[in-house]
Scaffold this motif. Sequence first.
Motif, PDB file in Angstrom:
ATOM      1  N   ALA A 123      19.521  30.236  21.381  1.00 35.44           N
ATOM      2  CA  ALA A 123      20.127  30.739  22.712  1.00 35.44           C
ATOM      3  C   ALA A 123      19.179  31.204  23.872  1.00 35.44           C
ATOM      4  O   ALA A 123      19.409  31.082  24.872  1.00 35.44           O
ATOM      5  N   LEU A 124      18.252  31.857  23.432  1.00 34.25           N
ATOM      6  CA  LEU A 124      17.203  32.285  24.328  1.00 34.25           C
ATOM      7  C   LEU A 124      16.465  31.041  25.126  1.00 34.25           C
ATOM      8  O   LEU A 124      16.323  31.125  26.100  1.00 34.25           O
ATOM      9  N   LYS A 125      16.158  30.057  24.402  1.00 39.41           N
ATOM     10  CA  LYS A 125      15.396  28.980  24.806  1.00 39.41           C
ATOM     11  C   LYS A 125      16.603  28.077  25.781  1.00 39.41           C
ATOM     12  O   LYS A 125      15.804  27.636  27.004  1.00 39.41           O
ATOM     13  N   THR A 126      17.738  28.006  25.326  1.00 41.84           N
ATOM     14  CA  THR A 126      18.577  27.422  26.369  1.00 41.84           C
ATOM     15  C   THR A 126      18.704  28.309  27.675  1.00 41.84           C
ATOM     16  O   THR A 126      18.851  27.505  28.829  1.00 41.84           O
ATOM     17  N   HIS A 127      18.758  29.586  27.299  1.00 42.01           N
ATOM     18  CA  HIS A 127      19.052  30.306  28.683  1.00 42.01           C
ATOM     19  C   HIS A 127      17.642  30.191  29.543  1.00 42.01           C
ATOM     20  O   HIS A 127      17.828  30.109  30.713  1.00 42.01           O
ATOM     21  N   ARG A 128      16.522  30.068  29.036  1.00 43.53           N
ATOM     22  CA  ARG A 128      15.032  29.856  29.747  1.00 43.53           C
ATOM     23  C   ARG A 128      15.178  28.511  30.455  1.00 43.53           C
ATOM     24  O   ARG A 128      14.888  28.646  31.573  1.00 43.53           O
ATOM     25  N   LEU A 129      15.673  27.662  29.813  1.00 44.82           N
ATOM     26  CA  LEU A 129      15.603  26.487  30.315  1.00 44.82           C
ATOM     27  C   LEU A 129      16.759  26.195  31.412  1.00 44.82           C
ATOM     28  O   LEU A 129      16.413  25.506  32.558  1.00 44.82           O
ATOM     29  N   ARG A 130      17.646  26.766  31.478  1.00 44.56           N
ATOM     30  CA  ARG A 130      18.712  26.747  32.317  1.00 44.56           C
ATOM     31  C   ARG A 130      18.075  27.675  33.570  1.00 44.56           C
ATOM     32  O   ARG A 130      18.457  27.302  34.697  1.00 44.56           O
ATOM     33  N   GLU A 131      17.616  28.741  33.378  1.00 42.68           N
ATOM     34  CA  GLU A 131      16.880  29.216  34.400  1.00 42.68           C
ATOM     35  C   GLU A 131      15.729  28.638  35.425  1.00 42.68           C
ATOM     36  O   GLU A 131      15.696  28.704  36.390  1.00 42.68           O
ATOM     37  N   LEU A 132      15.271  27.951  34.461  1.00 42.71           N
ATOM     38  CA  LEU A 132      13.919  26.932  34.864  1.00 42.71           C
ATOM     39  C   LEU A 132      14.825  25.877  35.708  1.00 42.71           C
ATOM     40  O   LEU A 132      14.131  25.668  36.861  1.00 42.71           O
TER      41      LEU A 132
ATOM     42  N   GLU B 272      17.803  26.208  37.595  1.00 42.55           N
ATOM     43  CA  GLU B 272      18.227  26.956  38.669  1.00 42.55           C
ATOM     44  C   GLU B 272      16.985  27.347  39.570  1.00 42.55           C
ATOM     45  O   GLU B 272      17.042  27.187  40.798  1.00 42.55           O
ATOM     46  N   PHE B 273      15.808  27.834  39.090  1.00 43.19           N
ATOM     47  CA  PHE B 273      14.851  28.280  39.968  1.00 43.19           C
ATOM     48  C   PHE B 273      14.093  27.105  40.465  1.00 43.19           C
ATOM     49  O   PHE B 273      13.962  27.160  41.795  1.00 43.19           O
ATOM     50  N   LEU B 274      13.860  25.862  39.996  1.00 44.82           N
ATOM     51  CA  LEU B 274      13.316  25.052  40.737  1.00 44.82           C
ATOM     52  C   LEU B 274      14.033  24.304  41.769  1.00 44.82           C
ATOM     53  O   LEU B 274      13.494  23.914  42.829  1.00 44.82           O
ATOM     54  N   MET B 275      15.536  24.117  41.382  1.00 49.63           N
ATOM     55  CA  MET B 275      16.270  23.776  42.389  1.00 49.63           C
ATOM     56  C   MET B 275      16.320  24.580  43.684  1.00 49.63           C
ATOM     57  O   MET B 275      16.148  23.954  44.714  1.00 49.63           O
ATOM     58  N   SER B 276      16.211  26.008  43.479  1.00 48.63           N
ATOM     59  CA  SER B 276      16.301  26.636  44.547  1.00 48.63           C
ATOM     60  C   SER B 276      14.880  26.698  45.404  1.00 48.63           C
ATOM     61  O   SER B 276      15.042  26.806  46.633  1.00 48.63           O
ATOM     62  N   ARG B 277      13.885  26.671  44.699  1.00 49.48           N
ATOM     63  CA  ARG B 277      12.677  26.554  45.503  1.00 49.48           C
ATOM     64  C   ARG B 277      12.570  25.316  46.210  1.00 49.48           C
ATOM     65  O   ARG B 277      11.935  25.298  47.302  1.00 49.48           O
ATOM     66  N   ARG B 278      12.838  24.263  45.570  1.00 50.38           N
ATOM     67  CA  ARG B 278      13.002  22.895  46.141  1.00 50.38           C
ATOM     68  C   ARG B 278      13.591  22.849  47.595  1.00 50.38           C
ATOM     69  O   ARG B 278      13.233  22.396  48.571  1.00 50.38           O
ATOM     70  N   ALA B 279      14.902  23.620  47.529  1.00 51.09           N
ATOM     71  CA  ALA B 279      15.688  23.514  48.649  1.00 51.09           C
ATOM     72  C   ALA B 279      15.146  24.260  50.047  1.00 51.09           C
ATOM     73  O   ALA B 279      15.709  23.913  51.029  1.00 51.09           O
ATOM     74  N   ARG B 280      14.103  24.960  49.538  1.00 48.70           N
ATOM     75  CA  ARG B 280      13.722  25.924  50.963  1.00 48.70           C
ATOM     76  C   ARG B 280      12.324  25.218  51.504  1.00 48.70           C
ATOM     77  O   ARG B 280      11.921  25.706  52.407  1.00 48.70           O
ATOM     78  N   VAL B 281      11.899  24.181  50.889  1.00 44.34           N
ATOM     79  CA  VAL B 281      10.753  23.733  51.456  1.00 44.34           C
ATOM     80  C   VAL B 281      11.145  22.357  52.372  1.00 44.34           C
ATOM     81  O   VAL B 281      11.882  21.574  51.750  1.00 44.34           O
ATOM     82  N   THR B 282      11.038  22.563  53.709  1.00 42.39           N
ATOM     83  CA  THR B 282      11.307  21.310  54.541  1.00 42.39           C
ATOM     84  C   THR B 282      10.165  19.972  54.440  1.00 42.39           C
ATOM     85  O   THR B 282       9.114  20.235  53.937  1.00 42.39           O
TER      86      THR B 282
ATOM     87  N   TYR C  48       9.713  14.626  36.283  1.00 46.93           N
ATOM     88  CA  TYR C  48       9.914  16.044  37.332  1.00 46.93           C
ATOM     89  C   TYR C  48      11.551  16.010  37.051  1.00 46.93           C
ATOM     90  O   TYR C  48      12.033  17.263  37.093  1.00 46.93           O
ATOM     91  N   GLN C  49      12.379  15.083  37.057  1.00 46.54           N
ATOM     92  CA  GLN C  49      13.918  15.253  36.949  1.00 46.54           C
ATOM     93  C   GLN C  49      14.073  15.906  35.684  1.00 46.54           C
ATOM     94  O   GLN C  49      14.899  16.740  35.578  1.00 46.54           O
ATOM     95  N   TRP C  50      13.532  15.394  34.629  1.00 47.57           N
ATOM     96  CA  TRP C  50      13.874  15.913  33.427  1.00 47.57           C
ATOM     97  C   TRP C  50      13.394  17.320  33.192  1.00 47.57           C
ATOM     98  O   TRP C  50      14.201  18.458  32.824  1.00 47.57           O
ATOM     99  N   LEU C  51      12.314  17.935  34.183  1.00 45.84           N
ATOM    100  CA  LEU C  51      11.883  19.171  34.127  1.00 45.84           C
ATOM    101  C   LEU C  51      12.851  19.928  35.037  1.00 45.84           C
ATOM    102  O   LEU C  51      13.243  20.989  34.257  1.00 45.84           O
ATOM    103  N   GLU C  52      13.252  19.471  35.975  1.00 43.73           N
ATOM    104  CA  GLU C  52      14.139  20.307  36.706  1.00 43.73           C
ATOM    105  C   GLU C  52      15.531  20.184  35.874  1.00 43.73           C
ATOM    106  O   GLU C  52      16.449  21.368  36.467  1.00 43.73           O
ATOM    107  N   GLN C  53      15.990  19.389  35.378  1.00 45.85           N
ATOM    108  CA  GLN C  53      17.321  19.321  34.531  1.00 45.85           C
ATOM    109  C   GLN C  53      17.166  20.593  33.304  1.00 45.85           C
ATOM    110  O   GLN C  53      18.171  20.539  32.833  1.00 45.85           O
ATOM    111  N   GLY C  54      16.135  20.951  33.202  1.00 47.61           N
ATOM    112  CA  GLY C  54      15.970  21.887  31.939  1.00 47.61           C
ATOM    113  C   GLY C  54      15.710  21.124  30.638  1.00 47.61           C
ATOM    114  O   GLY C  54      16.264  21.962  29.741  1.00 47.61           O
TER     115      GLY C  54
END
Length: 289
Positions: free
Chosen positions: A5-14, A16-26, A60-66
């Motif tokens: 469960a902790l691993k699933t949560h960590r990968l989900r956070e990964l 969401e974090f990568l998607m949010s950081r990617r969206a802010r770089v023009t 990278y797609q796999w990484l961002e997909q968690g």
Amino acid sequence: MAEDALKTHRLRELREFLMSRRARVTPVEAGLPDGGARRRTPGLRREEVAVLAGVGASWYQWLEQGRDISVSPQVLDAVARVLRLSNAERRHLYVLAGLNPPAPEPASRDDCEGLRRLIDTWMPYPAHIMDIYYNCVMYNDAAGVVLGMRPENTQNCLIDFFTDQLYRGRSHSWERNARTVVAQFRATCSACPDDEGFQQVLAQAKAASEEFAALWDERDIQDAGLIRKELEHPVVGLLCVESTAMKVPARPDLTVVLHTPLPEANTAAKLEWLASPEGRRGTMYPVAG
């Protein structure tokens, strides 16, 4: 099950974090042509991050997909560079990817000035700041007058504890505290068994002091805590203080060591006098600054 469960949560956070950081770089910030209105994706596309980081688009797609894939520090650093992550964000990325985070970057000028204000505010009581290897980063005037901290020392608090004859000559509690100091250093080392920096300090301490080497071989280990120190100052006589080691949340690689006067021997009043203009004139040793 709990670990899964902790691993699933960590990968989900990964993800969401990568998607949010990617969206802010023009694209312009990343050195790419601005697609204008034709771009539907805010910030960079996944493929663009992959190319700029020098990794495969599928990886990278796999990484961002968690997905649960193998990652290396080198690849994470490349992704962090493309996404323009701060040091705190880069360390967070490591944790989310399941790796030990890198050491924080050196303190900025603002950080250093803030820490200097902190220990100067602790005057007239001694205070100093050291890094994870026990290297002294800075100290206030009282630490120079009372503890004998000065530029000509090695500037490593562990080695100076064993080799500085001025400090040892003043300390009534040296033998009792030596065992504690070594045990606490072992606890710090054990948290980073592969860190070459600790091995270098350990080798230097063993070479500099047979007493340290003998205590190290006893393999005592102890968490950081309060240490009582009894010092015979050449001007005011006995001083009884209690040192407290505290971590700096914004800089986990730094430890602030504050010395608080104990009720015995009128210590607080003596420390206040030593910091006064009259006390400074009467001090046998120059004030470190």
